[in-house]
Design an enzyme around this catalytic site. Structure first.
Site, short mmCIF file in Angstrom:
data_model
loop_
_atom_site.label_atom_id
_atom_site.label_comp_id
_atom_site.label_asym_id
_atom_site.label_seq_id
_atom_site.Cartn_x
_atom_site.Cartn_y
_atom_site.Cartn_z
CG ASP A 497 -2.50 5.96 3.50
OD1 ASP A 497 -2.68 5.00 2.74
OD2 ASP A 497 -1.43 6.15 4.11
CD GLU A 500 -5.94 -0.20 2.32
OE1 GLU A 500 -5.70 0.01 3.53
OE2 GLU A 500 -5.62 0.57 1.42
CG ASP A 573 2.72 1.61 0.66
OD1 ASP A 573 2.42 2.78 0.32
OD2 ASP A 573 2.47 1.15 1.78
C1 NOJ Z 1 0.83 4.17 3.55
C2 NOJ Z 1 0.66 4.91 2.25
O1 NOJ Z 1 0.53 4.00 1.20
C3 NOJ Z 1 1.86 5.82 2.06
O2 NOJ Z 1 1.72 6.52 0.84
C4 NOJ Z 1 1.97 6.77 3.23
O3 NOJ Z 1 3.11 7.57 3.07
C5 NOJ Z 1 2.09 5.97 4.53
N1 NOJ Z 1 0.96 5.09 4.65
C6 NOJ Z 1 2.16 6.88 5.76
O4 NOJ Z 1 1.04 7.62 5.88
#
Ligand code: NOJ
EC number: 3.2.1.20
Length: 900
Positions: A497, A500, A573
């Site tokens: 995660d 980017e 997200d």
């Molecule tokens: C951002 C991610 O997109 C999400 O899926 C994750 O739950 C949170 N970071 C926390 O790690």
């Protein structure tokens, strides 16, 4: 005190604030290119300079104003691909050329040069049916296929190349005088962001000065373009207005806006164009920030001045102009000439690799949440699935499972015995997936930090110190220089995660462009490929852990061209709203046609609390999308599938069970993507390339070539309009077996338990007849075959099968690839690939034939040992279906079923 504690970091603070992110007009290289292009300064090929060196044809191009020579190289690449590279002939220092994305050095084919009309050069393939016509002045390339000009390059004169310069202050007066390519006067410095670019409180100091590049492509008679993920946008690319280009710049955009061209988590600088009779692709291999403008000019008919009694008419074909602009690097572009969609998919994967063959478990359902609190919680949720008879394959742990967000560690209180927890899951034939972000907490007691620090694995700042950013969750952190680390882990499977990379309080929430990577490259050069390396290193680490035996599974948020080689991608997200459910389809279709078949969106929407109907519909849609994971952010209500009343639990159970029933088909499709480059999830135009009506469809799609899915994405829907393509096709409703001729839109009544899925006549779909607690419980379970007859009464299909987890399918040919064909009332199971062997006791237990007009008098099975056996059957005249049950036909052997 730790930074994360100093300042409350609240999830709400992050809701998308577009001011944090730049639009085109706030991007200096965009402004510079626009300003310069308005001057219409042209480039010219020096025909005297044409040479053939090894496998390429090279020549110089000179701009009439700057006079700086550029070197162009054209390569013919196996499989009807051309490659055009343009670089400075002698740059002050090397410019970045993207490594590691191409699977190997593309094998070249000879191009035969000849002189065209005055002032032009022609390069042709051996057959002479594919040619590049290069016009010298002004510089232009026409790509000609079988006498048709398919594409023109630089016909709008948008070639742009900022050559590297000595910093203004360091130049001699003479050098300053000579410099004419860009306006470097003091007043303009700031606006043009040549050596320094401000954005809010951030200043980007550019040690190499301006270095951007650009080029235009005109695609003749093409009006439908697709690709260049990732945007929360329609599948068909839209025309861009002023300052509204598609941006490819990997960013952490929480709750991204939909129908927006801003860059989000990943980038694939590759687009496809389609028209009746031809599909082509343009792959712009550049990892710096990139903008793409698209403009379609419709066909026009002019009436020429009337000279005689009849006015002459002139037609101008429609075309779409594509203008690529990148902040840095070189021009390195691959032209994929098709001509069919499958050819383009093959051509692209020839360059960047195919989808990795996923372990079977990863095609099951995944249960995630930020966060499952502790071992007790995990145990209870796991038990909940069994209690409610809902299959699932993997439990996921988000960042809270770690010791203060130190990845690769466990919170000692909440996860005191992680091994025991994994053993419990293992005993249920399930897996665990844990998160690992690339920001590493600065803590001398943290072994990962110490190791990475000692070995110089962190990205550096301009001063040569380790680059310090604020990891969103863990305060001051360094960032693993992924391009310089092998990566290894003990933990089962991984989720990458924030790669980017996300840098809390960094410019646009990411890393400064002048941070320094291994090899002394600025972050600017390779920003878009950072996440690619994160996933690559993680996947390689997992392979090493098993000493090369086991297939890895790694989910990544950020990606680049070629990421398909390393695992799965999800769309980040999203929000618990109907519009996000709807947009998930075009977003996934776009990823799929740009090589990334293993993709999905958070079921239910990550942010907010979905109303129950939306959650049910999302499960139903997700069951038919490649990566199938329920996930929710912290502060949302718990939403395990059984928390919404019995009826809704039943509906979600049904949707997940439908997924598990179809796993043999899914797995076979992934094998096909892996070996033959064809996407798993396909827009209709890919399967029906001659049907104009399908070109902009994105509310329904094909899963492989056999199933058409039209998820319900509207609240309180009672009817959906489903377009069933193909005038010679016939389609069957997978639930009711009702049948329609293709080429029309049908109104399908829907209740909350309806998932509109249709099987195409002419296909055979393999299914599992019993569903287990997870894929692991279904290894031995029986198969069913759903045979849907075409208008001619025939069908074909396939099944791929192996151990579901190792590389033995590859190294030891331990696999089964079977072919099913139905013709003249006989269904035949035969080998589709003699190389493969894999012992399987599984049997085909059920066969359902859809579209059988006449009731048979008998049905006889015929096995390879010569034995014939009559079998019981049921025929339903109303639905024209024949059903055979309690069969015991081994899946791995040849046999026939005769319908008499
Ligand atoms: C951002 C991610 O997109 C999400 O899926 C994750 O739950 C949170 N970071 C926390 O790690």
């Amino acid at each position: 005190m730790e930074a994360a504690e100093k300042e409350e970091i609240s999830v709400k603070d992050e809701a998308v604030d577009k001011n944090i992110f730049r639009d085109c007009n706030r991007i200096a290289f965009y402004r510079r290119q626009k300003q310069w292009l308005s001057k219409k300064s042209t480039y010219q090929v020096l025909l005297d300079s044409v040479t053939t060196v090894e496998d390429s044809t090279r020549f110089q191009i000179i701009n009439e104003a700057s006079k700086v020579p550029l070197l162009a190289e054209i390569y013919g690449i196996e499989g009807n691909i051309f490659r055009l590279k343009i670089n400075e002939e002698s740059p002050l220092k090397p410019r970045y050329e993207v490594p590691d994305v191409l699977t190997s050095k593309p094998s070249t084919v000879r191009l035969i040069p000849s002189l065209g009309d005055t002032g032009s050069l022609i390069l042709a393939n051996e057959k002479g049916d594919l040619r590049c016509h290069i016009t010298a002045n002004p510089f232009k390339i026409d790509l000609v296929s079988e006498e048709e000009v398919v594409m023109s390059i630089n016909s709008l004169g948008q070639l742009y190349f900022e050559h590297l310069q000595i910093l203004h202050k360091q130049r001699t007066a003479k050098e300053n005088e000579e410099e004419a390519s860009v306006d470097t006067s003091q007043e303009n410095q700031e606006d043009l962001g040549l050596w320094e670019e401000k954005f809010g409180k951030f200043v980007d100091i550019k040690a190499n000065g301006p270095s951007s590049i650009g080029l235009d492509f005109s695609l003749h008679e093409f009006e439908h373009l697709y690709g260049i993920p990732q945007h929360a946008e329609s599948h068909q690319l839209k025309n861009t207005g002023d300052g509204d280009a598609y941006r490819l710049y990997n960013l952490d955009v929480y709750g991204y806006q939909i129908h927006d061209k801003m860059g989000i988590y990943g980038s694939v600088p590759y687009l496809l164009a389609h028209k009746l009779g031809r599909t082509i692709g343009i792959f712009w291999l550049n990892a710096s920030e990139t903008l793409v403008e698209i403009n379609t000019e419709p066909a026009v008919e002019y009436t020429l001045t009337q000279m005689g009694p009849v006015a002459a008419k002139q037609k101008v074909r429609s075309r779409t102009h594509v203008h690529w602009m990148s902040e840095s690097g070189i021009i390195d572009v691959f032209l994929l000439t098709g001509p069919t969609p499958s050819d383009v998919f093959r051509q692209y994967s020839h360059l960047t690799g195919t989808q990795a063959m996923p372990p079977l478990f990863s095609l099951g359902y995944h249960q995630c949440r930020w966060n499952y609190e502790d071992e007790q919680d995990v145990k209870a949720v796991d038990a909940g699935f069994d209690e409610h008879d809902i299959p699932y394959d993997a439990m996921w742990l988000d960042i809270e499972h770690t010791e203060g967000k130190r990845y690769f560690t466990w919170d000692k209180k909440r996860f005191a015995n992680p091994k025991k927890m994994q053993e419990l899951l293992r005993s249920k034939k399930r897996k665990l997936v844990v998160i690992s972000d690339p920001h590493i907490k600065i803590d001398p007691d943290y072994s990962v930090y110490v190791k990475a620090k000692d070995q110089g694995f962190f990205v550096r700042n301009q001063e040569g110190e380790d680059f310090e950013g604020v990891g969103k969750w863990n305060g001051d952190s360094y960032y693993i220089d992924i391009i310089n680390v092998g990566g290894s882990t003990d933990i089962l499977f991984l989720w990458n995660d924030m790669n980017e990379p996300s840098v809390f309080r960094g410019p646009e929430q990411t890393m400064q462009k002048n941070a320094i990577h291994h090899g002394n490259w600025e972050h600017r050069e390779l920003h878009n490929i950072y996440g690619f390396y994160h996933q690559m290193a993680t996947a390689e680490g997992l392979i090493q852990r098993s000493k090369g035996k086991e297939r890895p599974f790694v989910l990544t948020r950020s990606f680049f061209a070629g990421s398909q080689k390393y695992g799965a991608v999800w769309t980040g997200d999203n929000t618990a709203e109907w519009s996000y459910l709807k947009i998930s389809i075009p977003m996934l279709l776009t990823l799929s046609i740009t090589g990334i078949s293993f993709c999905g969106a958070d079921i239910g929407g990550f942010i907010g609390n979905p109303e129950t109907e939306l959650l049910v519909r999302w499960y139903q849609a997700g069951a038919y999308q490649p990566f199938f994971r329920g996930h929710a952010t912290m502060n949302t209500k718990r939403r395990e599938p059984w928390l919404f009343g019995e009826e809704h639990t039943r509906l979600i159970r049904e949707a997940i069970r439908e997924r598990y029933g179809l796993l043999p088909y899914w797995y076979s499709l992934f094998y096909h993507a892996h070996v033959a480059s064809q996407p798993v999830m396909r827009p209709l135009w890919v399967e029906f390339p001659n049907e104009l009506k399908t070109f902009d469809m994105e509310d329904e799609y094909m899963l492989g070539s056999a199933l058409l899915i039209h998820p319900v994405t509207e609240p309180k829907a009672t009817i959906v309009d489903v377009f069933l393509p193909g005038s010679n096709e016939v389609w069957y409703d997978c639930k009711t077996f009702a049948c329609w001729e293709g080429g029309c839109t049908v109104k399908i009544p829907v209740a909350l338990d309806t998932i509109p899925v249709f099987q195409r006549g002419g296909s055979v779909v393999p299914i599992k007849t019993t569903i287990g607690k997870s894929t692991g419980w279904m290894t031995e379970s029986s198969y069913g075959l759903r045979v849907a007859l075409s208008t001619k009464g025939s069908s074909v299909g396939e099944l791929y099968l192996d151990d579901g987890h190792s590389f033995q399918y590859l190294h030891q040919q331990q696999f089964l690839h079977r072919k099913f064909s139905f013709c003249s009332s006989v269904l035949i199971n035969s080998s589709a690939d003699q190389r493969g062997h894999y012992p399987s006791k599984c049997v085909v237990e059920q066969i359902l034939v859809l579209g059988l007009r006449k009731e048979p008098s008998s049905v006889i099975t015929h096995s390879s040992d010569g034995k014939d056996q009559p079998v019981a059957f049921m025929y339903c005249a109303k639905t024209s279906t024949l059903s055979l049950k309690n069969l015991s036909l081994n899946i791995a052997t040849d046999w026939e079923v005769h319908i008499i």
